[in-house]
Design a protein around this motif. Structure first.
Motif, PDB file in Angstrom:
ATOM      1  N   ILE A   7       0.840  -1.204   0.000  1.00  0.00           N
ATOM      2  CA  ILE A   7       0.000   0.000   0.000  1.00  0.00           C
ATOM      3  C   ILE A   7       0.871   1.249   0.000  1.00  0.00           C
ATOM      4  O   ILE A   7       0.612   2.214  -0.733  1.00  0.00           O
ATOM      5  CB  ILE A   7      -0.939   0.009   1.221  1.00  0.00           C
ATOM      6  CG1 ILE A   7      -1.892  -1.189   1.162  1.00  0.00           C
ATOM      7  CG2 ILE A   7      -1.727   1.318   1.283  1.00  0.00           C
ATOM      8  CD1 ILE A   7      -2.758  -1.336   2.386  1.00  0.00           C
ATOM      9  N   ARG A   8       1.933   1.230   0.807  1.00  0.00           N
ATOM     10  CA  ARG A   8       2.827   2.385   0.861  1.00  0.00           C
ATOM     11  C   ARG A   8       3.507   2.601  -0.494  1.00  0.00           C
ATOM     12  O   ARG A   8       3.669   3.734  -0.943  1.00  0.00           O
ATOM     13  CB  ARG A   8       3.884   2.187   1.947  1.00  0.00           C
ATOM     14  CG  ARG A   8       4.784   3.391   2.143  1.00  0.00           C
ATOM     15  CD  ARG A   8       5.727   3.212   3.305  1.00  0.00           C
ATOM     16  NE  ARG A   8       6.610   2.060   3.110  1.00  0.00           N
ATOM     17  CZ  ARG A   8       7.722   1.857   3.820  1.00  0.00           C
ATOM     18  NH1 ARG A   8       8.045   2.696   4.783  1.00  0.00           N
ATOM     19  NH2 ARG A   8       8.468   0.794   3.592  1.00  0.00           N
ATOM     20  N   THR A   9       3.899   1.505  -1.146  1.00  0.00           N
ATOM     21  CA  THR A   9       4.489   1.618  -2.480  1.00  0.00           C
ATOM     22  C   THR A   9       3.505   2.246  -3.457  1.00  0.00           C
ATOM     23  O   THR A   9       3.855   3.174  -4.208  1.00  0.00           O
ATOM     24  CB  THR A   9       4.908   0.223  -2.989  1.00  0.00           C
ATOM     25  OG1 THR A   9       5.911  -0.322  -2.122  1.00  0.00           O
ATOM     26  CG2 THR A   9       5.481   0.320  -4.401  1.00  0.00           C
ATOM     27  N   ALA A  10       2.261   1.763  -3.462  1.00  0.00           N
ATOM     28  CA  ALA A  10       1.243   2.317  -4.356  1.00  0.00           C
ATOM     29  C   ALA A  10       0.985   3.789  -4.052  1.00  0.00           C
ATOM     30  O   ALA A  10       0.768   4.602  -4.962  1.00  0.00           O
ATOM     31  CB  ALA A  10      -0.047   1.506  -4.233  1.00  0.00           C
ATOM     32  N   PHE A  11       1.023   4.137  -2.780  1.00  0.00           N
ATOM     33  CA  PHE A  11       0.817   5.524  -2.356  1.00  0.00           C
ATOM     34  C   PHE A  11       1.872   6.434  -2.994  1.00  0.00           C
ATOM     35  O   PHE A  11       1.559   7.490  -3.557  1.00  0.00           O
ATOM     36  CB  PHE A  11       0.877   5.596  -0.830  1.00  0.00           C
ATOM     37  CG  PHE A  11       1.077   6.986  -0.273  1.00  0.00           C
ATOM     38  CD1 PHE A  11       0.180   7.997  -0.551  1.00  0.00           C
ATOM     39  CD2 PHE A  11       2.161   7.270   0.539  1.00  0.00           C
ATOM     40  CE1 PHE A  11       0.365   9.272  -0.035  1.00  0.00           C
ATOM     41  CE2 PHE A  11       2.350   8.528   1.059  1.00  0.00           C
ATOM     42  CZ  PHE A  11       1.450   9.534   0.766  1.00  0.00           C
ATOM     43  N   GLU A  24      13.084   5.561  -5.452  1.00  0.00           N
ATOM     44  CA  GLU A  24      14.075   6.410  -4.789  1.00  0.00           C
ATOM     45  C   GLU A  24      13.626   6.798  -3.386  1.00  0.00           C
ATOM     46  O   GLU A  24      14.411   6.759  -2.437  1.00  0.00           O
ATOM     47  CB  GLU A  24      14.322   7.665  -5.633  1.00  0.00           C
ATOM     48  CG  GLU A  24      15.382   8.589  -5.054  1.00  0.00           C
ATOM     49  CD  GLU A  24      15.652   9.797  -5.929  1.00  0.00           C
ATOM     50  OE1 GLU A  24      16.406  10.682  -5.500  1.00  0.00           O
ATOM     51  OE2 GLU A  24      15.101   9.853  -7.055  1.00  0.00           O
ATOM     52  N   ILE A  25      12.367   7.169  -3.240  1.00  0.00           N
ATOM     53  CA  ILE A  25      11.836   7.554  -1.932  1.00  0.00           C
ATOM     54  C   ILE A  25      11.888   6.372  -0.963  1.00  0.00           C
ATOM     55  O   ILE A  25      12.252   6.519   0.212  1.00  0.00           O
ATOM     56  CB  ILE A  25      10.383   8.054  -2.063  1.00  0.00           C
ATOM     57  CG1 ILE A  25      10.355   9.417  -2.763  1.00  0.00           C
ATOM     58  CG2 ILE A  25       9.706   8.151  -0.697  1.00  0.00           C
ATOM     59  CD1 ILE A  25      10.920  10.561  -1.958  1.00  0.00           C
ATOM     60  N   LEU A  26      11.535   5.189  -1.454  1.00  0.00           N
ATOM     61  CA  LEU A  26      11.448   4.004  -0.596  1.00  0.00           C
ATOM     62  C   LEU A  26      12.795   3.328  -0.393  1.00  0.00           C
ATOM     63  O   LEU A  26      12.931   2.462   0.487  1.00  0.00           O
ATOM     64  CB  LEU A  26      10.455   3.005  -1.197  1.00  0.00           C
ATOM     65  CG  LEU A  26       8.993   3.468  -1.254  1.00  0.00           C
ATOM     66  CD1 LEU A  26       8.177   2.530  -2.129  1.00  0.00           C
ATOM     67  CD2 LEU A  26       8.406   3.540   0.152  1.00  0.00           C
TER      68      LEU A  26
END
Length: 293
Positions: A7-11, A24-26
């Motif tokens: 979910i965080r990736t999709a966000f 890059e953010i993750l």
């Protein structure tokens, strides 16, 4: 839903629009991002994104997920700040919404706020629809009219708009200037396209001006103001903003019955976060006490 990582990736993909940006953010490989998206869409049985050459665009379902995930992410950040003793941190996305007519007041406040807090990313969302704070569509809303009554929102009196009737000098030169309300029926007006609009000044206009004299109409306040400035007819203008245009001539000074109260609205879950509190305080200080009366 039992996999927050997906979910965080999709966000982040929905927020940034690209796999590479989310990776890059993750701090993960772009293949991991694609695998998370594919797995989440497979589990839900629905497409969250439309793929194209420039990146990923959220579908309606993806937008729903983004709103929920944004609220959850904000709450996690708030919890992390409390746990680490970093409750004074002001960073991340700040989403503010209002009618576009308030942009001349809100945009400079947002610019100076970000100068003060450079770790903030500003998103200013305008539109006639009411953005739903309970779904994370915005952190702070500036609304006009009657006090908002949605449950779980914190509502504060904020400011007001003093509206007067103005016309461009070109209009006055061609058609003259009405000296009283009775002469209004002989002039041309710029108005909102929805004649049933319940704003106090629009109700007054309908009561005093024949409908066939409202010859230029629009749904966007910028269009209405531009039409007045171009000499299309007489129309309402924010008195403070009118001072910026030397070509504008005041036809009728602001009246109490035309005044539009403004409200600051935040959701109870995010009202006390450092980011929201810092912006609300900054906005009040920037606008100044004169507008707050």
């Amino acid at each position: 839903m039992d996999n927050w990582d997906e979910i965080r990736t999709a966000f982040h993909v929905a927020r940034l629009g690209t796999v590479s940006g989310a990776a890059e953010i993750l701090g993960v490989h772009h293949a991991t991002v694609i695998r998370h998206i594919d797995a989440l869409e497979g589990r839900l049985g629905i497409k969250l994104f439309q793929r194209h050459a420039r990146g990923y665009t959220s579908t309606e379902a993806g937008q729903d997920l983004l709103r929920v995930a944004q609220t959850t992410d904000d709450q996690f950040q708030q919890l992390e700040g409390r746990i680490k003793g970093r409750g004074s941190d002001v960073s991340g996305e700040l989403m503010v919404t209002s009618l576009v007519s308030f942009a001349p007041m809100i945009v400079p406040a947002l610019v100076t706020f970000r100068q003060k807090y450079p770790d903030v990313l500003v998103r200013y969302l305008t539109g006639d629809r009411v953005f739903r704070l309970e779904y994370g569509e915005a952190h702070v809303a500036i609304r006009a009219g009657a006090a908002p009554s949605e449950p779980d929102n914190v509502v504060q009196p904020f400011c007001h708009q003093d509206l007067g009737l103005f016309a461009a000098s070109s209009y006055i030169e061609q058609f003259g200037k009405p000296s009283n309300e009775a002469e209004m029926k002989d002039h041309w007006f710029v108005s909102h396209d929805n004649l049933d609009n319940r704003a106090p000044f629009n109700k007054w206009l309908r009561a005093h001006v024949p409908e066939d004299r409202m010859i230029f109409r629009g749904t966007d306040w910028r269009v209405i103001e531009t039409a007045v400035l171009s000499g299309a007819g007489i129309g309402f203008f924010n008195a403070r903003e009118a001072q910026q245009y030397p070509d504008l001539i005041q036809v009728m000074e602001p009246r109490e019955e035309w005044r539009a109260p403004l409200w600051l609205v935040t959701h109870v879950d995010l009202h006390r976060t450092a980011k929201v509190q810092a912006f609300v305080q900054h906005l009040k200080e920037y606008i100044g006490p004169d507008c707050m009366k």
